[in-house]
Design a protein around this motif. Sequence first.
Motif, PDB file in Angstrom:
ATOM      1  N   LEU A  15       0.776  -1.311   0.085  1.00 35.42           N
ATOM      2  CA  LEU A  15       0.041   0.033   0.042  1.00 35.42           C
ATOM      3  C   LEU A  15       0.792   1.223   0.065  1.00 35.42           C
ATOM      4  CD1 LEU A  15      -2.939  -0.956   2.478  1.00 35.42           C
ATOM      5  CD2 LEU A  15      -3.152  -0.172   0.077  1.00 35.42           C
ATOM      6  N   ARG A  38       5.967   3.581  16.389  1.00 35.92           N
ATOM      7  CA  ARG A  38       4.468   3.119  16.301  1.00 35.92           C
ATOM      8  C   ARG A  38       3.650   4.162  16.910  1.00 35.92           C
ATOM      9  NH1 ARG A  38       4.167  -3.148  16.860  1.00 35.92           N
ATOM     10  NH2 ARG A  38       6.315  -2.813  16.146  1.00 35.92           N
ATOM     11  N   MET A  42       3.290   6.137  13.442  1.00 31.17           N
ATOM     12  CA  MET A  42       2.243   5.093  12.758  1.00 31.17           C
ATOM     13  C   MET A  42       0.654   5.358  12.962  1.00 31.17           C
ATOM     14  SD  MET A  42       3.172   0.991  12.551  1.00 31.17           S
ATOM     15  CE  MET A  42       2.644  -0.027  11.274  1.00 31.17           C
ATOM     16  N   ARG A  43       0.444   5.267  14.207  1.00 26.88           N
ATOM     17  CA  ARG A  43      -0.993   5.185  14.872  1.00 26.88           C
ATOM     18  C   ARG A  43      -1.527   6.555  14.445  1.00 26.88           C
ATOM     19  NH1 ARG A  43      -2.406   0.563  17.608  1.00 26.88           N
ATOM     20  NH2 ARG A  43      -1.009  -0.560  18.693  1.00 26.88           N
ATOM     21  N   ALA A  46      -2.593   6.440  10.841  1.00 28.20           N
ATOM     22  CA  ALA A  46      -3.462   5.826  10.733  1.00 28.20           C
ATOM     23  C   ALA A  46      -4.812   6.424  10.932  1.00 28.20           C
ATOM     24  CB  ALA A  46      -3.455   4.666  11.627  1.00 28.20           C
TER      25      ALA A  46
ATOM     26  N   MET B  42      -6.542   5.038   0.431  1.00 26.46           N
ATOM     27  CA  MET B  42      -6.409   5.844   1.525  1.00 26.46           C
ATOM     28  C   MET B  42      -7.074   5.061   2.635  1.00 26.46           C
ATOM     29  SD  MET B  42      -7.412   9.871   1.955  1.00 26.46           S
ATOM     30  CE  MET B  42      -6.847  10.840   3.310  1.00 26.46           C
ATOM     31  N   ARG B  43      -8.308   4.623   2.779  1.00 31.18           N
ATOM     32  CA  ARG B  43      -8.701   3.868   3.586  1.00 31.18           C
ATOM     33  C   ARG B  43      -8.102   2.788   3.992  1.00 31.18           C
ATOM     34  NH1 ARG B  43     -13.533   6.780   5.583  1.00 31.18           N
ATOM     35  NH2 ARG B  43     -14.497   8.038   4.024  1.00 31.18           N
ATOM     36  N   PRO B  44      -7.991   1.806   2.944  1.00 35.79           N
ATOM     37  CA  PRO B  44      -7.331   0.620   3.324  1.00 35.79           C
ATOM     38  C   PRO B  44      -5.981   0.756   4.107  1.00 35.79           C
ATOM     39  CG  PRO B  44      -8.227   0.477   0.945  1.00 35.79           C
ATOM     40  CD  PRO B  44      -8.181   1.919   1.510  1.00 35.79           C
ATOM     41  N   LEU B  45      -5.122   1.802   3.511  1.00 38.39           N
ATOM     42  CA  LEU B  45      -3.873   2.295   4.286  1.00 38.39           C
ATOM     43  C   LEU B  45      -3.925   2.433   5.677  1.00 38.39           C
ATOM     44  CD1 LEU B  45      -0.786   2.805   4.028  1.00 38.39           C
ATOM     45  CD2 LEU B  45      -1.254   5.037   3.145  1.00 38.39           C
ATOM     46  N   ALA B  46      -5.154   3.070   6.017  1.00 36.14           N
ATOM     47  CA  ALA B  46      -5.334   3.865   7.191  1.00 36.14           C
ATOM     48  C   ALA B  46      -5.520   2.260   8.265  1.00 36.14           C
ATOM     49  CB  ALA B  46      -6.578   4.526   7.429  1.00 36.14           C
ATOM     50  N   THR B  48      -4.634  -0.668   7.517  1.00 31.82           N
ATOM     51  CA  THR B  48      -3.655  -1.750   7.524  1.00 31.82           C
ATOM     52  C   THR B  48      -2.585  -1.168   8.498  1.00 31.82           C
ATOM     53  OG1 THR B  48      -3.866  -2.189   5.385  1.00 31.82           O
ATOM     54  CG2 THR B  48      -1.560  -2.669   6.116  1.00 31.82           C
ATOM     55  N   LEU B  49      -2.390   0.282   8.677  1.00 31.81           N
ATOM     56  CA  LEU B  49      -1.424   0.674   9.598  1.00 31.81           C
ATOM     57  C   LEU B  49      -1.743   0.524  11.007  1.00 31.81           C
ATOM     58  CD1 LEU B  49      -0.879   4.466   7.998  1.00 31.81           C
ATOM     59  CD2 LEU B  49       0.993   2.610   8.397  1.00 31.81           C
ATOM     60  N   GLU B  50      -3.134   0.441  11.080  1.00 32.80           N
ATOM     61  CA  GLU B  50      -3.632   0.279  12.581  1.00 32.80           C
ATOM     62  C   GLU B  50      -3.490  -0.929  13.021  1.00 32.80           C
ATOM     63  OE1 GLU B  50      -4.847   3.022  14.487  1.00 32.80           O
ATOM     64  OE2 GLU B  50      -4.627   1.284  15.974  1.00 32.80           O
ATOM     65  N   VAL B  52      -1.274  -3.287  11.460  1.00 37.58           N
ATOM     66  CA  VAL B  52       0.083  -3.957  11.488  1.00 37.58           C
ATOM     67  C   VAL B  52       0.575  -3.332  13.003  1.00 37.58           C
ATOM     68  CG1 VAL B  52       2.428  -3.529  10.644  1.00 37.58           C
ATOM     69  CG2 VAL B  52       0.254  -4.091   9.233  1.00 37.58           C
ATOM     70  N   ALA B  53       0.238  -2.000  13.336  1.00 38.53           N
ATOM     71  CA  ALA B  53       0.926  -1.367  14.503  1.00 38.53           C
ATOM     72  C   ALA B  53       0.359  -2.334  15.773  1.00 38.53           C
ATOM     73  CB  ALA B  53       0.230  -0.003  14.778  1.00 38.53           C
ATOM     74  N   THR B  54      -0.586  -3.122  15.498  1.00 39.16           N
ATOM     75  CA  THR B  54      -1.179  -3.877  16.733  1.00 39.16           C
ATOM     76  C   THR B  54      -0.875  -5.231  16.754  1.00 39.16           C
ATOM     77  OG1 THR B  54      -3.290  -2.464  16.802  1.00 39.16           O
ATOM     78  CG2 THR B  54      -3.338  -4.542  18.007  1.00 39.16           C
ATOM     79  N   SER B  55      -0.470  -5.593  15.470  1.00 40.74           N
ATOM     80  CA  SER B  55      -0.318  -7.020  15.488  1.00 40.74           C
ATOM     81  C   SER B  55       1.196  -7.593  15.215  1.00 40.74           C
ATOM     82  CB  SER B  55      -1.007  -7.799  14.297  1.00 40.74           C
ATOM     83  OG  SER B  55      -0.352  -7.286  13.179  1.00 40.74           O
ATOM     84  N   VAL B  56       1.869  -6.676  14.763  1.00 41.31           N
ATOM     85  CA  VAL B  56       3.267  -6.835  14.328  1.00 41.31           C
ATOM     86  C   VAL B  56       4.269  -6.340  15.605  1.00 41.31           C
ATOM     87  CG1 VAL B  56       5.337  -6.627  12.970  1.00 41.31           C
ATOM     88  CG2 VAL B  56       2.942  -6.723  11.992  1.00 41.31           C
ATOM     89  N   ASP B  57       5.108  -7.398  16.071  1.00 38.77           N
ATOM     90  CA  ASP B  57       6.210  -6.658  17.170  1.00 38.77           C
ATOM     91  C   ASP B  57       7.504  -7.469  16.947  1.00 38.77           C
ATOM     92  OD1 ASP B  57       7.087  -5.389  19.169  1.00 38.77           O
ATOM     93  OD2 ASP B  57       5.193  -5.484  20.583  1.00 38.77           O
TER      94      ASP B  57
END
Lengths: 202, 202
Positions: A15, A38, A42-43, A46, B42-46, B48-50, B52-57
């Motif tokens: 994206l 993040r 990042m947030r 978003a 735009m909305r998919p990016l918003a 995805t950012l949210e 990934v910020a939550t799921s990836v570490d």
Amino acid sequence: MPRSHSTDIDGLIQLLAKLPGLGPRSAKRAALDLLKKRESVMRPLARTLEAVATSVDFCAQCGNLDTVSPCHICSDPRRDAGTLCVVEDVADLWALDRSEGYKGLYHVLGGTLSALDGVGPDDLRIASLVTRVSEGTVQEVILALNATVEGQTTSHYVADMLSETQVQITALAHGVPVGGELDYLDDGTLTAALNSRRGLED
Amino acid sequence: MPRSHSTDIDGLIQLLAKLPGLGPRSAKRAALDLLKKRESVMRPLARTLEAVATSVDFCAQCGNLDTVSPCHICSDPRRDAGTLCVVEDVADLWALDRSEGYKGLYHVLGGTLSALDGVGPDDLRIASLVTRVSEGTVQEVILALNATVEGQTTSHYVADMLSETQVQITALAHGVPVGGELDYLDDGTLTAALNSRRGLED
């Protein structure tokens, strides 16, 4: 092939790579940078993307982007509603308005005529421009399209469409950019600057 | 000064300008582009950012970025746990793993030592590397840091820290890049390639 990173990150990179100015490699760099920032970038990004996608829309009158329609420029009573500056894109509107040398209103066409890209008059906001001018308030239309072949073709077409109205049609002057060095300018610009030379008392 | 666009858009431009590779001007272009591709980008990016910020570490073991910890690489039984490749950054890990020439595990330092930027040994994942190596499974540590002054300084420091363990320490070879033309290479690379020359039967 074993995955070195998750499909979630891949989706984010893909994206980000759709943004103008970012390729696949810089999108990956951006994604990694975002994951390190993040909470600070990042947030918030978003949230801002979602908020702006919802709150901002095109002004129904001039085509500018704003949270209200008509936009802040169209509804500003201090602006001269008798002058209309026609531009290709919202970015051009912002550039002209940043210079603060213009106090009239704008009309964004949304592009240029292009047979190659299949952009015809109906794809641009030309009809709404003619309607707007026909209403009688506008006295002068300034054609401020880019000095490219497409821009100038579109300029001529718009001038033709407006020829039946009684409005005065002008275009931006061609010449030497302020601060520009002659040696670095192309022949077309130099010829235009010579042909449009003016008396020093102007 | 009359505003030509809303503060919402300004906020978005400022956040986009924080991405590496985007300056204030290209951030504005990106923001306008996003507003034209509201539903497709735009909305998919918003979202995805949210997400990934939550799921990836960061992987607690190697420092890779993934949705699980230990990451897919660390928990892959087909990988050789006896070899550990030390890299500066997650991007380097991905680059090495993309080449598919390496089947061991990784350890991300998270940067290089830099007196100028105030980065000391405690700011990097060096202690956890020593602990990991001391556990006994690792037989070889490959130092794959960038061939910069900072990278090589850090490389030496890490080698020093690991010298008390019985592990074998190696480093990436210097030489002519595959597909590279000699004429375009710097003297340092050419000297290194000459010094490390090998018999043709190798």
